[in-house]
Write an enzyme that holds these catalytic residues in place. Sequence first.
Site, PDB file in Angstrom:
ATOM      1  N   LYS A  29     -37.510  73.144  12.179  1.00 50.21           N
ATOM      2  CA  LYS A  29     -38.775  72.644  11.638  1.00 50.21           C
ATOM      3  C   LYS A  29     -38.526  71.818  10.358  1.00 50.21           C
ATOM      4  O   LYS A  29     -37.425  71.854   9.805  1.00 50.21           O
ATOM      5  CB  LYS A  29     -39.700  73.837  11.378  1.00 50.21           C
ATOM      6  CG  LYS A  29     -40.044  74.618  12.666  1.00 50.21           C
ATOM      7  CD  LYS A  29     -40.990  75.780  12.379  1.00 50.21           C
ATOM      8  CE  LYS A  29     -41.372  76.498  13.665  1.00 50.21           C
ATOM      9  NZ  LYS A  29     -42.334  77.605  13.416  1.00 50.21           N
ATOM     10  N   HIS A 135     -38.177  76.966  15.692  1.00 53.11           N
ATOM     11  CA  HIS A 135     -38.954  77.329  16.884  1.00 53.11           C
ATOM     12  C   HIS A 135     -37.998  77.606  18.029  1.00 53.11           C
ATOM     13  O   HIS A 135     -36.977  76.932  18.169  1.00 53.11           O
ATOM     14  CB  HIS A 135     -39.888  76.187  17.301  1.00 53.11           C
ATOM     15  CG  HIS A 135     -40.446  76.385  18.688  1.00 53.11           C
ATOM     16  ND1 HIS A 135     -41.561  77.168  18.927  1.00 53.11           N
ATOM     17  CD2 HIS A 135     -40.000  75.968  19.903  1.00 53.11           C
ATOM     18  CE1 HIS A 135     -41.779  77.190  20.235  1.00 53.11           C
ATOM     19  NE2 HIS A 135     -40.853  76.477  20.849  1.00 53.11           N
ATOM     20  N   GLU A 146     -41.726  73.231  27.663  1.00 52.52           N
ATOM     21  CA  GLU A 146     -41.457  72.607  26.360  1.00 52.52           C
ATOM     22  C   GLU A 146     -40.360  71.543  26.464  1.00 52.52           C
ATOM     23  O   GLU A 146     -40.454  70.483  25.836  1.00 52.52           O
ATOM     24  CB  GLU A 146     -41.096  73.683  25.321  1.00 52.52           C
ATOM     25  CG  GLU A 146     -42.307  74.545  24.962  1.00 52.52           C
ATOM     26  CD  GLU A 146     -41.973  75.753  24.093  1.00 52.52           C
ATOM     27  OE1 GLU A 146     -40.784  75.935  23.733  1.00 52.52           O
ATOM     28  OE2 GLU A 146     -42.903  76.514  23.781  1.00 52.52           O
TER      29      GLU A 146
HETATM   30  P1  IDP Z   1     -43.083  82.042  17.233  1.00 52.05           P
HETATM   31  O1  IDP Z   1     -42.743  80.752  16.512  1.00 52.05           O
HETATM   32  O2  IDP Z   1     -42.246  83.186  16.733  1.00 52.05           O
HETATM   33  O3  IDP Z   1     -43.067  81.916  18.739  1.00 52.05           O
HETATM   34  P2  IDP Z   1     -45.995  81.988  17.389  1.00 52.05           P
HETATM   35  O4  IDP Z   1     -46.875  83.183  17.383  1.00 52.05           O
HETATM   36  O5  IDP Z   1     -45.829  81.234  18.675  1.00 52.05           O
HETATM   37  O6  IDP Z   1     -44.582  82.449  16.813  1.00 52.05           O
HETATM   38  O7  IDP Z   1     -46.543  81.011  16.264  1.00 52.05           O
HETATM   39  C1  IDP Z   1     -46.066  79.682  16.186  1.00 52.05           C
HETATM   40  C2  IDP Z   1     -45.851  79.334  14.735  1.00 52.05           C
HETATM   41  O8  IDP Z   1     -47.084  79.409  14.045  1.00 52.05           O
HETATM   42  C3  IDP Z   1     -44.943  80.289  13.957  1.00 52.05           C
HETATM   43  O9  IDP Z   1     -43.571  80.057  14.169  1.00 52.05           O
HETATM   44  C4  IDP Z   1     -45.367  80.004  12.538  1.00 52.05           C
HETATM   45  O10 IDP Z   1     -44.800  78.763  12.082  1.00 52.05           O
HETATM   46  C5  IDP Z   1     -46.864  79.813  12.702  1.00 52.05           C
HETATM   47  N1  IDP Z   1     -47.592  81.049  12.449  1.00 52.05           N
HETATM   48  C6  IDP Z   1     -47.692  82.132  13.247  1.00 52.05           C
HETATM   49  N2  IDP Z   1     -48.440  83.097  12.693  1.00 52.05           N
HETATM   50  C7  IDP Z   1     -48.846  82.598  11.497  1.00 52.05           C
HETATM   51  C8  IDP Z   1     -49.652  83.118  10.446  1.00 52.05           C
HETATM   52  O11 IDP Z   1     -50.155  84.256  10.484  1.00 52.05           O
HETATM   53  N3  IDP Z   1     -49.866  82.317   9.361  1.00 52.05           N
HETATM   54  C9  IDP Z   1     -49.318  81.051   9.284  1.00 52.05           C
HETATM   55  N4  IDP Z   1     -48.551  80.534  10.250  1.00 52.05           N
HETATM   56  C10 IDP Z   1     -48.306  81.293  11.342  1.00 52.05           C
HETATM   57 MG    MG Z   2     -44.306  80.873  20.026  1.00 51.34          MG
END
Ligand code: IDP
Ligand code: MG
Length: 169
Positions: A29, A135, A146
């Site tokens: 990122k 990610h 993706e």
């Molecule tokens: P992941 O990246 O571990 O798969 P996801 O739930 O898919 O997690 O969320 C995507 C991205 O969204 C996270 O990597 C993070 O950058 C952001 N994110 C997730 N939860 C939060 C939050 O509670 N506050 C701010 N950003 C969040």
């Molecule tokens: Mg995710």
Amino acid sequence: MICVALAVFAYMFQIVVTGIHERTFIAIKPDGVQRRLVGEIIHRFEQKGFKLVGMKIMQASEDLLKAHYFELRDQPFYNRLVKYMSSGPLVTMVWQGLNVVKTARAMLGETNPADSAPGTIRGDLCVEVSRNVIHGSDSVESAIHEISLWFRPDELVCWNDCADDWIYE
Ligand code: IDP
Ligand code: MG
């Protein structure tokens, strides 16, 4: 449409029969790029034994990021997430290997760095959930989706890995 379905089926069949062709989508990122963590992160995947089959540095459009994070569109942090992810260059990659989707997620750690064990990328290299540096696809199905979103087929390179016999029996 039928061709796409057949291609997905053939790819899934190949994954089931020889799991070493499984692929995942990884993106460093903007915070990871700005903080000069690209080399450190690539080093971990290379050392593990996974094979790099696609990589580019790019600044993603908000439209692409909205498609990528479509499932999170109702989350309160969604707009800030899209802004953060489009705020600077990303390094996007496709890594290949046995169980690479699940293993890469373990290497990443939990979504929130505060819950991530030391030794994981997020456990070692970042602090806050909204700046979690990397990610990784969360399932084989989302990896296929993706990869097709971020890479054209001709941007992926099939190459003979001379280390394969030392990584797989
Ligand atoms: P992941 O990246 O571990 O798969 P996801 O739930 O898919 O997690 O969320 C995507 C991205 O969204 C996270 O990597 C993070 O950058 C952001 N994110 C997730 N939860 C939060 C939050 O509670 N506050 C701010 N950003 C969040
Ligand atoms: Mg995710």
